[in-house]
Design an enzyme around this catalytic site. Structure first.
Site, PDB file in Angstrom:
ATOM      1  N   ASP A   1     -31.038 -21.009 -12.240  1.00 49.45           N
ATOM      2  CA  ASP A   1     -31.670 -20.208 -13.295  1.00 49.45           C
ATOM      3  C   ASP A   1     -30.564 -19.352 -14.202  1.00 49.45           C
ATOM      4  O   ASP A   1     -30.204 -19.646 -15.197  1.00 49.45           O
ATOM      5  CB  ASP A   1     -32.770 -19.452 -12.906  1.00 49.45           C
ATOM      6  CG  ASP A   1     -32.391 -18.502 -11.840  1.00 49.45           C
ATOM      7  OD1 ASP A   1     -31.383 -18.573 -11.290  1.00 49.45           O
ATOM      8  OD2 ASP A   1     -33.307 -17.737 -11.264  1.00 49.45           O
TER       9      ASP A   1
ATOM     10  N   GLY B   1     -36.093 -19.338  -8.776  1.00 46.15           N
ATOM     11  CA  GLY B   1     -35.862 -18.827  -9.807  1.00 46.15           C
ATOM     12  C   GLY B   1     -35.754 -20.196 -11.007  1.00 46.15           C
ATOM     13  O   GLY B   1     -36.218 -20.216 -12.064  1.00 46.15           O
TER      14      GLY B   1
ATOM     15  N   ASP C   1     -37.576 -13.656 -11.648  1.00 41.53           N
ATOM     16  CA  ASP C   1     -38.849 -12.750 -11.241  1.00 41.53           C
ATOM     17  C   ASP C   1     -37.867 -11.349 -10.938  1.00 41.53           C
ATOM     18  O   ASP C   1     -36.688 -11.309 -10.797  1.00 41.53           O
ATOM     19  CB  ASP C   1     -39.239 -13.182  -9.909  1.00 41.53           C
ATOM     20  CG  ASP C   1     -38.259 -12.785  -8.641  1.00 41.53           C
ATOM     21  OD1 ASP C   1     -36.983 -13.309  -8.935  1.00 41.53           O
ATOM     22  OD2 ASP C   1     -38.414 -12.012  -7.878  1.00 41.53           O
TER      23      ASP C   1
ATOM     24  N   ARG D   1     -42.710 -14.248 -12.853  1.00 39.14           N
ATOM     25  CA  ARG D   1     -42.217 -15.645 -13.136  1.00 39.14           C
ATOM     26  C   ARG D   1     -42.771 -16.451 -14.039  1.00 39.14           C
ATOM     27  O   ARG D   1     -42.090 -17.329 -14.684  1.00 39.14           O
ATOM     28  CB  ARG D   1     -42.193 -16.153 -11.781  1.00 39.14           C
ATOM     29  CG  ARG D   1     -41.252 -15.709 -10.650  1.00 39.14           C
ATOM     30  CD  ARG D   1     -41.078 -17.095  -9.645  1.00 39.14           C
ATOM     31  NE  ARG D   1     -40.754 -16.382  -8.271  1.00 39.14           N
ATOM     32  CZ  ARG D   1     -39.478 -16.030  -8.098  1.00 39.14           C
ATOM     33  NH1 ARG D   1     -38.433 -16.515  -9.040  1.00 39.14           N
ATOM     34  NH2 ARG D   1     -39.148 -15.745  -6.963  1.00 39.14           N
TER      35      ARG D   1
ATOM     36  N   LYS E   1     -24.251 -14.756 -17.156  1.00 44.98           N
ATOM     37  CA  LYS E   1     -23.670 -13.309 -17.395  1.00 44.98           C
ATOM     38  C   LYS E   1     -22.203 -13.145 -17.015  1.00 44.98           C
ATOM     39  O   LYS E   1     -22.150 -12.696 -15.639  1.00 44.98           O
ATOM     40  CB  LYS E   1     -24.420 -12.366 -16.211  1.00 44.98           C
ATOM     41  CG  LYS E   1     -25.814 -11.943 -16.801  1.00 44.98           C
ATOM     42  CD  LYS E   1     -26.405 -10.989 -15.995  1.00 44.98           C
ATOM     43  CE  LYS E   1     -27.959 -10.991 -15.536  1.00 44.98           C
ATOM     44  NZ  LYS E   1     -28.332 -10.214 -14.592  1.00 44.98           N
TER      45      LYS E   1
ATOM     46  N   ASP F   1     -24.632 -15.181 -12.066  1.00 49.21           N
ATOM     47  CA  ASP F   1     -24.246 -13.749 -12.205  1.00 49.21           C
ATOM     48  C   ASP F   1     -22.884 -13.455 -11.652  1.00 49.21           C
ATOM     49  O   ASP F   1     -21.920 -13.897 -12.370  1.00 49.21           O
ATOM     50  CB  ASP F   1     -25.588 -13.300 -11.569  1.00 49.21           C
ATOM     51  CG  ASP F   1     -25.547 -11.819 -11.826  1.00 49.21           C
ATOM     52  OD1 ASP F   1     -25.486 -11.204 -12.603  1.00 49.21           O
ATOM     53  OD2 ASP F   1     -25.863 -11.251 -10.489  1.00 49.21           O
TER      54      ASP F   1
HETATM   55  P1  XMP Z   1     -25.021 -14.921  -8.298  1.00 50.10           P
HETATM   56  O1  XMP Z   1     -24.609 -13.724  -8.179  1.00 50.10           O
HETATM   57  O2  XMP Z   1     -24.681 -15.709  -6.851  1.00 50.10           O
HETATM   58  O3  XMP Z   1     -26.568 -15.061  -8.553  1.00 50.10           O
HETATM   59  O4  XMP Z   1     -24.225 -15.725  -9.481  1.00 50.10           O
HETATM   60  C1  XMP Z   1     -27.377 -16.029  -8.908  1.00 50.10           C
HETATM   61  C2  XMP Z   1     -28.885 -15.477  -8.426  1.00 50.10           C
HETATM   62  O5  XMP Z   1     -29.151 -13.985  -8.641  1.00 50.10           O
HETATM   63  C3  XMP Z   1     -30.117 -13.786  -9.156  1.00 50.10           C
HETATM   64  N1  XMP Z   1     -29.984 -13.153 -10.237  1.00 50.10           N
HETATM   65  C4  XMP Z   1     -31.409 -12.812 -11.164  1.00 50.10           C
HETATM   66  N2  XMP Z   1     -32.496 -13.008 -11.014  1.00 50.10           N
HETATM   67  N3  XMP Z   1     -32.783 -11.897 -13.040  1.00 50.10           N
HETATM   68  C5  XMP Z   1     -33.269 -12.526 -11.957  1.00 50.10           C
HETATM   69  O6  XMP Z   1     -34.464 -12.703 -12.002  1.00 50.10           O
HETATM   70  C6  XMP Z   1     -31.620 -11.542 -13.366  1.00 50.10           C
HETATM   71  O7  XMP Z   1     -31.265 -10.892 -14.106  1.00 50.10           O
HETATM   72  C7  XMP Z   1     -30.598 -12.152 -12.159  1.00 50.10           C
HETATM   73  N4  XMP Z   1     -29.296 -12.028 -12.276  1.00 50.10           N
HETATM   74  C8  XMP Z   1     -28.964 -12.685 -10.822  1.00 50.10           C
HETATM   75  C9  XMP Z   1     -30.908 -15.424  -9.203  1.00 50.10           C
HETATM   76  O8  XMP Z   1     -31.586 -15.337  -8.190  1.00 50.10           O
HETATM   77  C10 XMP Z   1     -29.682 -16.278  -9.211  1.00 50.10           C
HETATM   78  O9  XMP Z   1     -29.894 -17.460  -8.627  1.00 50.10           O
END
Ligand code: XMP
Length: 173
Positions: free
Chosen positions: A97, A41, A156, A162, A128, A100
């Site tokens: 990217d 991403g 994606d 993407r 987020k 989360d």
């Molecule tokens: P964590 O939860 O480890 O996650 O902080 C980071 C990874 O989760 C994916 N991610 C998303 N990918 N749209 C996406 O395309 C989203 O809204 C989203 N939220 C989390 C992403 O791969 C990131 O690297």
């Protein structure tokens, strides 16, 4: 089924302004030897951001991180595509990217430190905060967003969207 929102959450223009501002902030606050982008991403964000650091000696590397399917190691990541020993003694800028739950950047930055990096700072274009499951804050972040699934600008859904230049949220139909 999901569909794209009516309007982009962030236009390509807004993203580029944000990336430029982040690059300025990074340049003022951190000297680094290597950029490590987390696949897949972050590939567009990394390439846009790095063009604000025109240095002959700057190294760019990418890493893949996937969650273990093993219930004994919840939150642990399996890394591939880069031998972390290559980062020993280096000052690393680790880029994702989106931030989360926080698990990816927290776990990877810990692994890179444990591999002997001289310093590690983290950077994510999107954040987020309401989704966080572990205590973690990136050193450099761009846009804070609500708990929405976003696509475009490298992000994606099931491998799609993407290459859209804007960032869109997906909504249930
Ligand atoms: P964590 O939860 O480890 O996650 O902080 C980071 C990874 O989760 C994916 N991610 C998303 N990918 N749209 C996406 O395309 C989203 O809204 C989203 N939220 C989390 C992403 O791969 C990131 O690297």
């Amino acid at each position: 089924m999901y569909k794209m929102s009516m309007m982009p959450m962030f236009t390509a223009e807004a993203i580029h302004e944000c990336v430029e501002a982040m690059a300025g902030q990074i340049r003022r606050n951190y000297e680094f030897d290597v950029v490590v982008g987390i696949l897949t991403g972050s590939f567009i964000f990394v390439s846009d951001l790095c063009r604000y650091f025109p240095r002959q000696d700057l190294q760019i590397k990418f890493i893949k991180a996937s969650s273990y399917c093993d219930e004994m190691r919840p939150g642990e990541l399996e890394v591939s595509g880069l031998d972390l020993k290559e980062l020993a003694g280096k000052r690393v800028l680790l880029i994702d990217d989106i931030l989360d739950t926080g698990r990816t950047l927290k776990c990877l930055s810990e692994k890179i430190r444990a591999a002997g990096a001289a310093a590690v700072k983290t950077c994510a274009l999107l954040d987020k905060p309401s989704r966080r499951e572990v205590e973690f804050q990136a050193d450099f972040t761009g846009f804070k967003i609500e708990d929405k699934f976003v696509v475009g600008y490298g992000l994606d859904y099931a491998g799609e969207y993407r290459t859209f230049p804007d960032i869109w949220s997906l909504e249930e139909e």
